[in-house]
Design an enzyme around this catalytic site. Structure first.
Site, PDB file in Angstrom:
ATOM      1  N   ASP A 211       7.529   1.122   0.242  1.00  0.00           N
ATOM      2  CA  ASP A 211       8.763   1.665  -0.311  1.00  0.00           C
ATOM      3  C   ASP A 211       8.470   2.462  -1.601  1.00  0.00           C
ATOM      4  OD1 ASP A 211      11.734   1.568  -0.117  1.00  0.00           O
ATOM      5  OD2 ASP A 211      11.559   0.649  -2.092  1.00  0.00           O
ATOM      6  N   GLU A 276       6.441   5.555   2.178  1.00  0.00           N
ATOM      7  CA  GLU A 276       7.713   6.241   2.060  1.00  0.00           C
ATOM      8  C   GLU A 276       7.542   7.155   0.855  1.00  0.00           C
ATOM      9  OE1 GLU A 276      12.407   5.911   1.016  1.00  0.00           O
ATOM     10  OE2 GLU A 276      10.906   4.974  -0.223  1.00  0.00           O
TER      11      GLU A 276
HETATM   12  C1  GLC Z   1      13.806   3.325  -0.461  1.00  0.00           C
HETATM   13  C2  GLC Z   1      14.578   2.587   0.595  1.00  0.00           C
HETATM   14  C3  GLC Z   1      16.017   2.510   0.181  1.00  0.00           C
HETATM   15  C4  GLC Z   1      16.093   1.757  -1.127  1.00  0.00           C
HETATM   16  C5  GLC Z   1      15.200   2.392  -2.177  1.00  0.00           C
HETATM   17  C6  GLC Z   1      15.002   1.481  -3.348  1.00  0.00           C
HETATM   18  O1  GLC Z   1      14.180   4.646  -0.575  1.00  0.00           O
HETATM   19  O2  GLC Z   1      14.401   3.205   1.838  1.00  0.00           O
HETATM   20  O3  GLC Z   1      16.815   1.905   1.157  1.00  0.00           O
HETATM   21  O4  GLC Z   1      17.415   1.742  -1.585  1.00  0.00           O
HETATM   22  O5  GLC Z   1      13.923   2.656  -1.674  1.00  0.00           O
HETATM   23  O6  GLC Z   1      14.190   0.412  -2.994  1.00  0.00           O
END
Ligand code: GLC
Length: 538
Positions: A211, A276
């Site tokens: 993340d 991500e």
């Molecule tokens: C990422 C996740 C999202 C979350 C954010 C903070 O973007 O996909 O759902 O709110 O991180 O952790």
């Protein structure tokens, strides 16, 4: 055709990624086995046969760890356990075992940019400013005027700083105040996460989605960010956030060191690490998967974009030329409006998907995407996403998080109770049951596309040669014995097939019923992608 661009044969860092297709499960909304209205790990285990039937290879689960739930699990208070609303550690172990029995792989979601404010580390940091845990986070003195230390913003609005009343200092949070950012310059934080990875790898997890991988390190001096756009009155928190140039809080060069460290931990387990990353620049993004760094990175931009054929072609083809192996392709996830709603219809979504899937790397579907689900309808009083509940300007992300529609029975078969997120019931033609019974349904179209990767492995493994189509809204690429034409434009497109005899093996609009041989120039209808194979590869 002028000078084709050639991209080398696909080669992943972990062999099991070659040719694989991933599937994101938003655990809260996938399947509830207990009737408490929240999806859980046993619910996932019960539905693995469906994913196997669909042809999925890798299942990615969103966070299910203990969490106060301010950001629906992305605020983790213990990285080594399961939240009681989602099950137990034993359920997680059983799930991993069943996944492997079915010859699937499973990746979990790790949240290293921030913890929950309920995490033991943060509690210790607040309780005692001289504790070692204080330096796990980014606490700073106020600015000379007593306000926040700099002009950084939270993605979820407004400022990225909250005052610790006891000490008078502020803590940094790029998301909610209840999600304090970790200090990745502190070696103790690095050691803790090494251990968390090992904890799960030793239990058989095949990898992690990381993340906010682009957020880990901040510039050591935390300078103010330059503003690059005016903020329109009534702008939502994300729009406001992206009115600044994030040169000091995101995508710092030295993040790669951390990725390399993690790869050293993952590699002996043959486990995969998938970022991500919100990075849009193709060259910058490619660094995340450079030799020694992560295995894959999501490219999130097509998941934000509205329907824009020229731009979609440019982004997808442009990135594939820069990074042919390490991209996890997506147009849908739990953070964005459903592609059917964003692009306007399901044919467009499948046309883009067909193109993406010919570009190498590992494509991912998000639960419900295979059903061509549109956004869910959420009454304003039923909203849960903090983006919407803490700001009046934004409808937030609940629209893509509505429960999976399995059947047209009570609560679409998701729960026997009352679902955590209320939305409209889905008619039978938008359910797994209804679409399984209809051979022309989106579900069968997606299943055929997945199957194509198995029957025609050249589609992901052969050298990729792009043709010049003369149109910015049309892409065409040969991969060995396959040739994909993606016409995202609103006019039919004529494209020259490579020499030889070809036949259609997949068409995004309708099942490919006409398989008679074709040669020379073909005309592809508007907003349609077609995959051809040569006679040699039937
Ligand atoms: C990422 C996740 C999202 C979350 C954010 C903070 O973007 O996909 O759902 O709110 O991180 O952790």
């Amino acid at each position: 055709m002028s000078s084709p661009l050639i991209v080398p044969k696909t080669q992943s860092k972990k062999q099991w990624l070659d040719g694989a297709v991933g599937y994101e499960i938003y655990v809260r909304s996938f399947a509830d086995s207990t009737g408490d209205g929240t999806g859980d790990l046993n619910g996932v285990t019960d539905r693995l046969d469906y994913l196997k039937w669909l042809g999925i290879d890798i299942v990615w689960l969103t966070p299910f760890y203990p969490s106060p739930g301010h950001d629906h699990g992305y605020d983790v208070s213990n990285y080594r356990d399961v939240d009681p609303s989602h099950g137990t550690l034993a359920d997680a172990e059983r799930l991993i075992e069943r996944v492997h029995e079915l010859d699937l792989r499973i990746i979990f979601d790790i949240v290293p940019n921030h913890t929950s404010s309920e995490h033991e580390w943060f509690k210790a940091a607040i309780a005692d400013p001289t504790s070692p845990e204080r330096d796990f986070y980014l606490f700073r003195d106020p600015a000379p005027n007593g306000g926040p230390p700099n002009n950084w913003l939270s993605h979820f609005g407004p400022t990225a700083w909250t005052r610790d009343e006891r000490s008078g200092q502020y803590w940094c949070h790029l998301f909610l105040p209840e999600q304090p950012d970790l200090n990745w310059r502190n070696p103790a934080v690095r050691d803790e996460f090494d251990d968390i990875y090992r904890f799960w790898f030793e239990r058989g997890v095949d990898g992690f989605r990381i993340d906010v991988a682009h957020g880990l390190l901040k510039h050591p001096e935390l300078p103010d960010l330059p503003q690059i756009k005016d903020i329109a009155p009534g702008a939502g928190p994300m729009e406001t956030f992206f009115s600044f140039d994030h040169i000091y809080d995101l995508d710092q060069d030295d993040n790669v060191e951390i990725f390399e460290r993690w790869q050293d931990i993952a590699a002996p387990f043959d486990a995969c690490l998938l970022a991500e990353s919100g990075v849009e620049d193709h060259e910058r993004l490619a660094r995340y998967v450079q030799p020694g760094a992560l295995d894959l990175t999501f490219f999130l931009k097509p998941g934000w974009m509205k329907w824009n054929p020229d731009k979609l072609v440019a982004e997808l083809v442009g990135l594939a030329k820069v990074e042919p192996h390490g991209i996890a392709w997506v147009i849908s996830n739990h953070d964005n409006a459903r592609p059917v709603s964003r692009f306007g219809n399901s044919d467009r979504a499948l046309a883009v998907t067909t193109l993406m899937w010919a570009l190498g790397g590992v494509p991912f579907l998000y639960q419900g995407e295979e059903l061509a689900s549109p956004n869910g309808l959420i009454a304003p009083g039923d909203r849960h996403d903090p983006i919407s509940t803490r700001n009046e300007t934004d409808e937030g992300r609940d629209v893509c998080r509505t429960p999976m529609a399995w059947t047209d029975a009570f609560q679409n078969g998701f729960t026997t109770g009352s679902p955590w997120l209320r939305s409209e019931p889905r008619p039978v033609q938008f359910t797994v049951e209804g679409q399984t019974a209809d051979p022309r349904s989106p579900l069968h179209r997606y299943r055929s596309l997945i199957e194509l990767r198995k029957t025609h492995p050249d589609l992901w493994q052969a050298e990729l040669v792009f043709s010049d189509t003369g149109r910015p809204d049309v892409a065409a690429a040969r991969r060995g014995t396959t040739f994909t034409i993606a016409n995202l434009g609103s006019e039919p497109a004529s494209v020259d097939l490579p020499e030889g005899s070809w036949h259609i093996v997949f068409a995004s609009r309708v099942p490919a019923s006409d398989t008679s041989p074709v040669t020379g120039t073909v005309t592809v209808p508007a907003e349609t992608s077609v995959v051809f194979a040569t006679a040699a590869d039937t």
